[in-house]
Write a protein that holds these residues in place. Structure first.
Motif, PDB file in Angstrom:
ATOM      1  N   ASN A 202       0.833  -1.206   0.000  1.00 29.77           N
ATOM      2  CA  ASN A 202       0.000   0.000   0.000  1.00 29.77           C
ATOM      3  C   ASN A 202       0.868   1.256   0.000  1.00 29.77           C
ATOM      4  O   ASN A 202       0.451   2.302   0.452  1.00 29.77           O
ATOM      5  N   HIS A 203       2.089   1.135  -0.492  1.00 25.85           N
ATOM      6  CA  HIS A 203       3.028   2.255  -0.510  1.00 25.85           C
ATOM      7  C   HIS A 203       3.883   2.157  -1.761  1.00 25.85           C
ATOM      8  O   HIS A 203       3.907   1.121  -2.441  1.00 25.85           O
ATOM      9  N   ASP A 204       4.593   3.223  -2.063  1.00 27.21           N
ATOM     10  CA  ASP A 204       5.519   3.211  -3.190  1.00 27.21           C
ATOM     11  C   ASP A 204       6.715   2.348  -2.831  1.00 27.21           C
ATOM     12  O   ASP A 204       7.207   2.379  -1.700  1.00 27.21           O
ATOM     13  N   LEU A 205       7.191   1.594  -3.805  1.00 29.88           N
ATOM     14  CA  LEU A 205       8.346   0.743  -3.580  1.00 29.88           C
ATOM     15  C   LEU A 205       9.626   1.561  -3.729  1.00 29.88           C
ATOM     16  O   LEU A 205       9.629   2.657  -4.289  1.00 29.88           O
ATOM     17  N   THR A 206      10.721   1.031  -3.229  1.00 34.59           N
ATOM     18  CA  THR A 206      12.008   1.706  -3.299  1.00 34.59           C
ATOM     19  C   THR A 206      12.493   1.742  -4.746  1.00 34.59           C
ATOM     20  O   THR A 206      12.308   0.787  -5.496  1.00 34.59           O
ATOM     21  N   LEU A 207      13.115   2.817  -5.123  1.00 34.38           N
ATOM     22  CA  LEU A 207      13.652   2.927  -6.473  1.00 34.38           C
ATOM     23  C   LEU A 207      14.759   1.903  -6.688  1.00 34.38           C
ATOM     24  O   LEU A 207      15.522   1.600  -5.766  1.00 34.38           O
ATOM     25  N   THR A 208      14.854   1.372  -7.905  1.00 38.20           N
ATOM     26  CA  THR A 208      15.861   0.360  -8.212  1.00 38.20           C
ATOM     27  C   THR A 208      17.263   0.867  -7.936  1.00 38.20           C
ATOM     28  O   THR A 208      18.112   0.135  -7.423  1.00 38.20           O
ATOM     29  N   CYS A 209      17.510   2.123  -8.221  1.00 36.84           N
ATOM     30  CA  CYS A 209      18.856   2.670  -8.019  1.00 36.84           C
ATOM     31  C   CYS A 209      19.168   2.916  -6.545  1.00 36.84           C
ATOM     32  O   CYS A 209      20.304   3.219  -6.199  1.00 36.84           O
ATOM     33  N   MET A 210      18.196   2.764  -5.648  1.00 37.60           N
ATOM     34  CA  MET A 210      18.406   3.018  -4.227  1.00 37.60           C
ATOM     35  C   MET A 210      18.320   1.757  -3.369  1.00 37.60           C
ATOM     36  O   MET A 210      18.613   1.813  -2.178  1.00 37.60           O
ATOM     37  N   ILE A 211      17.922   0.631  -3.940  1.00 38.21           N
ATOM     38  CA  ILE A 211      17.679  -0.576  -3.149  1.00 38.21           C
ATOM     39  C   ILE A 211      18.957  -1.075  -2.471  1.00 38.21           C
ATOM     40  O   ILE A 211      18.919  -1.625  -1.375  1.00 38.21           O
TER      41      ILE A 211
END
Length: 151
Positions: A97-106
């Motif tokens: 129910n939230h935005d996922l972490t950006l690929t470049c920040m995981i």
């Protein structure tokens, strides 16, 4: 053996989190009368909510930390089947129910920053070099800072 299975399930869930770009954390567990593990839950790192009593305190000396919990329902539950003595998956919910972490920040999330023993040994062998040069060398081997795997 139970701890090994729990660790394997956690590693699998961490890989799932890394691929689907969300943080993970271990949840609650249950034990039987012999103190053997019989179930374990793993959650998205945004599962649950902060307890309301923390907001109502009047004697606060510092500001509240930013709210990171969104009561996300994403989870994995494994349990020990007592009939066959095998570990099984009871429940998997993959809805956030939230935005996922950006690929470049995981790679910056703490539980995805593990350093392999081979990398540690390699770095220790270069003990005479400054840390900045060792890190630059490791970034070159990994072909980029985001592919390094640790911070």
């Amino acid at each position: 053996m139970v701890l090994w299975i729990e660790q394997r399930a956690y590693e699998f869930y961490m890989q799932l989190g890394k691929c689907q770009e969300f943080g993970v954390r271990k949840g609650d567990y249950g034990k039987n009368e012999n103190e053997n593990l019989i179930y374990r839950r793993f959650f998205c790192n945004r599962a649950g909510l902060r307890d309301g009593k923390h907001y109502a305190r009047l004697d606060r000396k510092r500001m509240h930390k930013p709210e990171t919990r969104t009561n996300c329902e994403e989870k994995l539950l494994i349990y020990l089947d007592r009939g066959t003595f095998t570990w099984k998956v009871r429940k998997v919910i993959l809805d956030h129910n939230h935005d996922l972490t950006l690929t470049c920040m995981i790679h910056l999330m703490p539980h995805f920053c593990d350093m392999l023993d081979a990398v540690k040994a390699h770095m220790k062998s270069m003990y005479r070099l400054p840390t900045s040069k060792i890190l630059r060398y490791m970034i070159g081997i990994a072909r980029g800072y985001s592919l390094l795997g640790f911070t």
